[in-house]
Motif scaffolding. Structure first.
Motif, PDB file in Angstrom:
ATOM      1  N   THR A  79     -23.481   1.669 -12.500  1.00 54.01           N
ATOM      2  CA  THR A  79     -23.073   2.032 -11.146  1.00 54.01           C
ATOM      3  C   THR A  79     -24.204   1.780 -10.164  1.00 54.01           C
ATOM      4  O   THR A  79     -23.991   1.622  -8.982  1.00 54.01           O
ATOM      5  CB  THR A  79     -22.671   3.516 -11.045  1.00 54.01           C
ATOM      6  OG1 THR A  79     -23.703   4.281 -11.615  1.00 54.01           O
ATOM      7  CG2 THR A  79     -21.357   3.785 -11.714  1.00 54.01           C
ATOM      8  N   TRP A  92     -13.126  14.844 -13.327  1.00 49.09           N
ATOM      9  CA  TRP A  92     -13.450  13.578 -14.005  1.00 49.09           C
ATOM     10  C   TRP A  92     -13.015  13.616 -15.474  1.00 49.09           C
ATOM     11  O   TRP A  92     -12.556  12.624 -16.010  1.00 49.09           O
ATOM     12  CB  TRP A  92     -14.945  13.292 -13.912  1.00 49.09           C
ATOM     13  CG  TRP A  92     -15.420  12.988 -12.513  1.00 49.09           C
ATOM     14  CD1 TRP A  92     -14.728  12.335 -11.540  1.00 49.09           C
ATOM     15  CD2 TRP A  92     -16.698  13.304 -11.938  1.00 49.09           C
ATOM     16  NE1 TRP A  92     -15.487  12.233 -10.395  1.00 49.09           N
ATOM     17  CE2 TRP A  92     -16.697  12.821 -10.614  1.00 49.09           C
ATOM     18  CE3 TRP A  92     -17.840  13.962 -12.406  1.00 49.09           C
ATOM     19  CZ2 TRP A  92     -17.792  12.959  -9.759  1.00 49.09           C
ATOM     20  CZ3 TRP A  92     -18.930  14.093 -11.555  1.00 49.09           C
ATOM     21  CH2 TRP A  92     -18.904  13.600 -10.249  1.00 49.09           C
ATOM     22  N   ASP A 116     -12.790   6.289  -7.015  1.00 45.40           N
ATOM     23  CA  ASP A 116     -13.005   5.726  -8.350  1.00 45.40           C
ATOM     24  C   ASP A 116     -14.466   5.897  -8.773  1.00 45.40           C
ATOM     25  O   ASP A 116     -15.010   5.081  -9.497  1.00 45.40           O
ATOM     26  CB  ASP A 116     -12.627   4.236  -8.351  1.00 45.40           C
ATOM     27  CG  ASP A 116     -13.409   3.448  -7.320  1.00 45.40           C
ATOM     28  OD1 ASP A 116     -14.070   4.085  -6.463  1.00 45.40           O
ATOM     29  OD2 ASP A 116     -13.384   2.208  -7.352  1.00 45.40           O
ATOM     30  N   GLU A 117     -15.103   6.996  -8.281  1.00 43.88           N
ATOM     31  CA  GLU A 117     -16.534   7.175  -8.534  1.00 43.88           C
ATOM     32  C   GLU A 117     -16.882   7.259 -10.022  1.00 43.88           C
ATOM     33  O   GLU A 117     -18.027   7.009 -10.406  1.00 43.88           O
ATOM     34  CB  GLU A 117     -17.085   8.406  -7.790  1.00 43.88           C
ATOM     35  CG  GLU A 117     -16.578   9.760  -8.265  1.00 43.88           C
ATOM     36  CD  GLU A 117     -15.250  10.150  -7.643  1.00 43.88           C
ATOM     37  OE1 GLU A 117     -14.657   9.339  -6.935  1.00 43.88           O
ATOM     38  OE2 GLU A 117     -14.809  11.287  -7.907  1.00 43.88           O
ATOM     39  N   SER A 143     -15.644   5.361 -12.284  1.00 41.05           N
ATOM     40  CA  SER A 143     -15.440   4.053 -12.927  1.00 41.05           C
ATOM     41  C   SER A 143     -16.759   3.274 -12.975  1.00 41.05           C
ATOM     42  O   SER A 143     -17.707   3.619 -12.251  1.00 41.05           O
ATOM     43  CB  SER A 143     -14.394   3.256 -12.151  1.00 41.05           C
ATOM     44  OG  SER A 143     -14.945   2.817 -10.942  1.00 41.05           O
ATOM     45  N   PRO A 148     -17.607   1.455  -8.955  1.00 40.93           N
ATOM     46  CA  PRO A 148     -16.783   2.081  -7.917  1.00 40.93           C
ATOM     47  C   PRO A 148     -16.891   1.358  -6.575  1.00 40.93           C
ATOM     48  O   PRO A 148     -17.962   0.866  -6.211  1.00 40.93           O
ATOM     49  CB  PRO A 148     -17.362   3.492  -7.809  1.00 40.93           C
ATOM     50  CG  PRO A 148     -18.750   3.383  -8.304  1.00 40.93           C
ATOM     51  CD  PRO A 148     -18.779   2.284  -9.305  1.00 40.93           C
ATOM     52  N   TYR A 166     -14.854   2.907  -3.961  1.00 44.34           N
ATOM     53  CA  TYR A 166     -14.405   4.028  -3.121  1.00 44.34           C
ATOM     54  C   TYR A 166     -13.291   3.639  -2.145  1.00 44.34           C
ATOM     55  O   TYR A 166     -13.207   4.192  -1.053  1.00 44.34           O
ATOM     56  CB  TYR A 166     -15.589   4.628  -2.333  1.00 44.34           C
ATOM     57  CG  TYR A 166     -16.827   4.843  -3.162  1.00 44.34           C
ATOM     58  CD1 TYR A 166     -16.800   5.636  -4.297  1.00 44.34           C
ATOM     59  CD2 TYR A 166     -18.037   4.231  -2.830  1.00 44.34           C
ATOM     60  CE1 TYR A 166     -17.942   5.822  -5.073  1.00 44.34           C
ATOM     61  CE2 TYR A 166     -19.177   4.403  -3.589  1.00 44.34           C
ATOM     62  CZ  TYR A 166     -19.119   5.201  -4.712  1.00 44.34           C
ATOM     63  OH  TYR A 166     -20.247   5.378  -5.466  1.00 44.34           O
ATOM     64  N   PRO A 215     -19.749  10.075  -4.708  1.00 41.94           N
ATOM     65  CA  PRO A 215     -19.552   8.804  -4.002  1.00 41.94           C
ATOM     66  C   PRO A 215     -20.649   8.592  -2.942  1.00 41.94           C
ATOM     67  O   PRO A 215     -20.957   9.516  -2.185  1.00 41.94           O
ATOM     68  CB  PRO A 215     -18.187   8.986  -3.324  1.00 41.94           C
ATOM     69  CG  PRO A 215     -17.488  10.020  -4.136  1.00 41.94           C
ATOM     70  CD  PRO A 215     -18.561  10.936  -4.645  1.00 41.94           C
TER      71      PRO A 215
END
Lengths: 318, 494
Positions: free
Chosen positions: B27, B250, B258-259, B261, B264, B266, B447
Motif C-alpha cells: 500500500t 475490515w 477500499d483501504e 485492499s 487502494p 479510495y 485512508p
C-alpha cells in the motif's frame, strides 16, 4: 454631557420649539465623544465578525481546501440547512432546551426566592449553599454530572440499584429519549440560583404595608402572592426570563462536555451543532449560515429584552 | 461491491500474516523497503540491543548543538488513559532536548488526541499555528492537502525513509510528496480477563478467535455474570471509536473505501456493502439485542473502559500493551477490597491477537503520529526556525527517543529503535509487548485522503450511534453514512 455644556445650551433649547436630529446630535456631541471608544471597539470585535460570518455563509469550503480558497455558492447553504433533517431536529432540541430550561429555572428560582424571603434560622447559610451551582465552573459541573449520570458506574444508578429500586442503572445520557431531559435537569440545577437572586432582589421592592393590608383584608397566602407580590415582580421576572432564554439559546458547555450532542444527535442544540460543523467538519460556510439564522433569532430576543428593560425602568420611575 | 483479490487469497489458504504483510508493504511503495513479514516477536527479540546510537551526535549533524533559536511546538501528548511511565518519558524527553540544545528556546504545548485537531485548525485560520506540530496519523494529509505544511522527509532530519514503516510514510504523503516524519506506530490487541472467562464457563486462556465469537463470549459473560462482556466504544469525536470499530469492519471484509485492499484508490465507498453491514450488525447485536456491552458505550472512551475492566466489570476490550501499566497505576489508587479486586484482575489480564472475520481475515488500525513543519505564513509571528524545527524532529524521531516515547504503548516510528538497548530492556519490562508486535503485519492505515478525519471522527461514530440507539436500522445507518461520505467527497456538503 457636562454641566457646563448643558447650561450653555439651555437658552438654545428654550428658544427652539423642536430641535432637529442634527441639532440634537450637536447638542449632545459630548455624549457621542464619550461613547466613541466603545463604538470603535464594538465595530472591530462585533461588527466585523458579523459581516464576515454573513459573507462566509454564501461560500462553501470543501475539506481539502483552505478557508481562503472558499467557493461562492449563493444561498445554497441556507437551502441545504433548511432542507436537512438534522436542522429541524436540532431546532426542536434547541427550543425544548431553551423553553423548558428557562421555565423550570424561573419557577424553581421563584419558589426558592419566596421561601428565602422569610426570616428563619440558617437562612443565610441556605442561601449561600443554593448559590453554589451557579458559581462553580460549568465545565467542572458538567464532568461531575456526567459521572453522576454514568450509565455503568454513575452515582444515581448505584444508589437506585443498592436500594433495590431498579435492577440495573437507569440510562440517562446514552439514550435518545432521556438524554435531553437529563441535560435540562443539569442546566436548571445550574441556572435556578441566578433566577433566585434576581427575584430575591425583586422581592425587596414589594411594599410591606401592601402585604400587611392584604392580610388585614383577609387575603390568603396565594391571594397575597398573586395580587400583591407578583405584580411587583413583573419587571424583574421579564428581565430574568429573557436573560435566561438568551443564555440557554447560547448554551454550549453542558451539552458539549456531557454528550457532544449525541447519542445520534439527540442532544445537539444549535450552538453545539454549529461548533461541530465549523471545527469538527470544517463546514465554515454552513456553520456561518446557521450562525446568521441564530443571530436573527437572538436579535429578536434582544429587541424584546431591551423593550422589557425599558418598560421595567418606566414602571420603576412611574 | 467489488470482490478483492486479497480476500480470495485468504480463502485459498494463504497465511493471514503473510497476506497482510504484503498488503501493508504494497500500500505504501511499489518496492517495499521494509519486509513486514519478518517482524515477528522472535525477530524483534533477535535485533533488540544490537546497536548503539548517539542521539546528540546524530542530531548535531542536522543542527549544530550550540545553535541558538526559538521553536513553538504543539503535540498530541499524554492523557488520562496513558500510564504514568509514559508521562515520565515525556518529561525526560523535553529535559534531554533542552540539555542537548541549551540555546533553543522551546515552547511546547501538549494537547489531547481529541482536542488537537480542532485547536490546530482554528489556529491555522488565524495564521497562528506553531512552527512544528505532532499530529495523529489520520491528520497529516488533511493539512498537507490544504497547503499548510512544508515538504519534509526523514532524509531532511538525518534519517532514511527506509528506516520507517511504509504504512506510516504513506500517511505523510500527498500527491507524491512527503510532508512528515513518523514518531511512533501502534497496533492494538485484544485484552481479556481470564478469571471472568473462567467464571462465565469460557476457556480462560483462549481469546475469541473470530468477531462472531466476541459477540457470543460477550453475551455469555453478561448472561452468566451480569457484567459487560466486550468494551464497545462508540463515542463521537473520539479517536478511540474508529480504532476499535475499523478492525471489526475490515475483518468482516468491509471498509469505508477500499483501504484494506492491496492498492487502494479510495474511489468506491463500501460502508454500505453486505460485509460492512455485518460488522455493524455485530455491534448492534452486542449493544441492543444482547445488551452485553457497557450501556455507556455511546459516551465512553477507552479511558472509561479501563476502570470498568479493573473493577472486574468488563470481560474484554481492545487496547495497547500500555493498558497493563495503566491498570497498575489505577491499582495504586485502590484501597481495601477494591485493591484486592484490582490485584485479581491484573493477575488475570491476558492479551491476544485481535479476532478475525468469518473468512479468517485479521486486521488492526495501523496508528501512530507524525511530526510536521508548517509554512511560515501560517505560523504565529510569520517565521519558522527551520534549524530548531529539524533539531526537535531529529531528536524525537531518533532511534532512542522514538523508542522511549513509545515505551509502554506502541512501537518506535524509527525502526532502528528496535535495535537499541532500551528495546531489549522494554521487552523484559513491558508485559504483552509480543502480542502487539505480532499484530504489526495486520496493520491497515486509515485512508490517506483529506476527508479522513471527518469520516473517522464524525461519520463512522454517527453511523454506530444511529444503529445502536435504534434511531435507524443497521441498513439505514450504513446507507446514511454512505450518503454522508458521498456528500463529503463531492465537495463538502452535509
Amino acid at each position: 454631557m457636562t454641566l457646563a455644556t448643558r447650561l450653555a445650551d439651555a437658552p438654545l433649547r428654550e428658544n427652539s420649539k423642536e430641535p432637529g436630529v442634527l441639532q440634537r446630535a450637536w447638542i449632545n456631541r459630548a455624549d457621542y465623544l464619550y461613547v466613541l471608544p466603545s463604538i470603535v471597539v464594538m465595530l472591530i470585535v462585533i461588527a466585523y465578525p458579523i459581516y464576515y460570518t454573513i459573507e462566509l455563509s454564501f461560500f462553501t469550503t470543501p475539506p481539502s481546501l483552505q478557508l481562503r480558497d472558499k467557493i461562492f455558492v449563493g444561498l445554497d447553504n441556507y437551502s441545504l440547512i433548511l432542507t436537512s433533517d438534522v436542522f429541524w431536529r436540532v431546532t426542536a432540541n434547541t427550543f425544548i432546551w431553551t423553553i423548558v430550561s428557562t421555565f423550570a429555572a424561573f419557577v424553581l428560582g421563584l419558589g426558592t426566592a419566596l421561601a428565602l424571603n422569610h426570616e428563619f434560622v440558617g437562612r443565610g447559610v441556605l442561601r449561600a449553599i443554593l448559590i453554589i451551582p451557579w458559581v462553580i465552573s460549568a465545565v467542572a459541573a458538567s464532568y461531575i454530572w456526567k459521572w453522576i449520570y454514568h450509565s455503568n458506574f454513575g452515582v444515581i444508578g448505584a444508589v437506585l440499584v443498592s436500594l433495590g429500586i431498579t435492577d440495573r442503572p437507569p440510562n440517562f445520557i446514552d439514550s435518545v429519549s432521556t438524554v435531553l431531559p437529563s441535560l435540562i435537569v443539569v442546566n436548571v440545577w445550574r441556572e435556578f440560583p441566578f433566577a433566585m437572586i434576581m427575584l430575591m432582589a425583586g422581592l425587596q421592592t414589594v411594599p410591606d404595608q401592601l402585604l400587611r393590608a392584604a392580610r388585614v383584608d383577609g387575603a390568603n397566602a396565594w391571594q397575597s402572592f398573586w395580587h400583591v407580590t407578583f405584580p411587583h415582580l413583573q419587571g424583574v421576572s421579564t428581565v430574568t426570563i429573557l436573560l435566561l432564554a438568551v443564555s440557554n439559546f447560547n448554551s454550549f458547555i453542558i451539552p458539549w462536555i456531557m454528550t457532544g450532542g449525541g447519542p445520534s444527535n439527540a442532544s445537539h442544540i444549535w450552538i453545539t451543532h454549529i461548533y461541530e460543523l465549523a471545527f469538527g467538519r470544517q463546514r465554515w460556510g454552513i456553520a456561518s449560515a446557521y450562525s446568521v439564522l441564530l443571530f436573527i433569532i437572538m436579535m429578536t430576543l434582544g429587541y424584546f429584552y431591551v423593550r422589557a428593560l425599558s418598560g421595567a425602568e418606566r414602571k420603576d420611575r412611574g | 461491491m467489488t470482490s478483492f483479490g486479497f480476500n480470495r487469497a485468504i480463502r485459498r489458504g494463504v497465511s493471514t500474516a503473510a497476506a497482510a504483510a504484503m498488503l501493508m508493504s504494497s500500500t505504501a511503495f511499489a518496492a517495499p523497503p521494509v519486509d513486514l513479514s519478518k517482524w515477528s516477536p522472535e525477530y524483534v527479540r533477535s535485533i533488540a540491543g544490537t546497536k548503539d546510537f548517539d542521539t546528540a551526535a546524530d542530531c548535531g549533524k542536522v543542527t549544530p548543538l550550540d545553535y541558538k533559536g526559538r521553536l513553538t511546538f504543539w503535540y498530541q501528548g499524554v492523557f488520562e488513559g496513558d500510564p504514568d511511565l509514559l508521562r515520565q518519558y515525556y518529561k525526560d524527553f523535553f529535559a534531554a532536548f533542552r540539555k542537548t540544545y541549551p540555546n533553543i528556546d522551546l515552547q511546547e504545548q501538549a494537547l489531547t488526541y481529541n482536542d488537537l485537531l480542532d485547536k490546530f485548525r482554528t489556529a491555522l485560520l488565524g495564521n497562528a499555528g506553531p512552527m512544528v506540530v505532532r499530529l495523529q496519523i489520520l491528520g497529516g494529509v488533511e493539512f498537507a492537502a490544504k497547503g499548510y505544511l512544508q515538504e519534509l522527509k526523514p532524509e531532511d532530519v538525518g534519517y532514511s525513509t527506509e528506516d520507517f514503516w511504509p504504512g506510516a510514510m504513506k500517511s505523510n504523503m500527498w500527491k507524491g510528496k512527503t510532508y512528515g516524519v513518523p514518531t511512533n506506530n501502534e497496533t492494538m490487541a485484544l485484552i481479556w480477563n481470564a478469571d471472568v472467562f473462567k467464571r462465565a464457563g469460557l476457556d480462560p486462556d483462549k481469546a475469541p478467535a473470530t468477531w462472531d465469537d466476541v459477540v457470543k463470549y460477550s453475551k455469555q459473560i453478561h448472561d452468566k455474570l451480569g457484567i459487560a462482556g466486550y468494551g464497545l466504544v462508540a463515542r463521537k469525536n473520539a479517536g478511540n471509536t474508529p480504532y476499535r470499530f475499523l478492525p471489526q469492519l475490515w475483518a468482516y471484509g468491509g471498509g469505508v473505501f477500499d483501504e484494506a485492499s492491496p492498492n487502494p484508490n479510495y474511489s468506491k465507498i463500501q460502508l454500505n456493502s453486505p460485509a460492512s453491514k455485518k460488522a455493524l450488525q455485530a455491534s448492534y447485536d452486542m449493544y441492543v439485542r444482547d445488551k452485553s456491552v457497557p450501556v455507556s458505550a455511546l459516551t465512553n472512551q477507552q479511558a472509561d473502559n479501563q476502570p470498568l475492566f479493573l473493577a472486574g466489570q468488563l470481560g474484554m476490550m481492545i487496547s495497547h500493551p500500555s493498558d497493563y501499566d495503566v491498570m497498575q497505576d489505577l491499582k495504586k489508587k485502590a484501597t481495601g477490597s477494591d485493591l484486592q479486586k484490582a490485584e485479581t484482575v491484573i493477575e488475570n489480564m491476558r492479551y491476544g491477537l485481535i479476532p478475525t472475520g468469518p473468512d479468517g481475515k485479521r486486521a488492526v488500525v495501523f496508528g501512530g503520529s507524525n511530526m510536521h513543519i508548517l509554512k511560515p505564513e501560517y505560523v504565529d509571528g510569520g517565521k519558522v526556525d527551520q534549524a530548531a524545527a529539524k533539531a526537535l524532529i531529529c531528536f524525537w524521531t531518533s532511534p532512542e527517543w522514538s523508542l522511549k516515547m513509545a515505551y509502554a504503548g506502541s512501537n518506535p516510528g524509527n525502526l532502528n529503535g528496535f535495535k537499541t538497548k532500551w528495546m531489549k530492556e522494554r521487552l523484559d519490562k513491558i508485559k504483552f509487548l509480543d502480542v502487539t508486535t505480532s499484530m504489526l503485519p495486520y496493520g491497515i492505515p486509515f485512508p490517506t485522503i483529506p476527508e479522513t478525519p471527518e469520516i473517522m471522527n464524525i461519520v463512522v461514530p454517527d453511523m454506530l450511534q444511529n444503529a445502536l440507539t435504534g434511531s435507524m436500522t443497521v441498513d439505514q445507518a450504513a446507507e446514511d453514512a454512505t450518503k454522508k461520505i458521498q456528500n463529503i467527497m463531492s465537495g463538502g456538503k452535509l
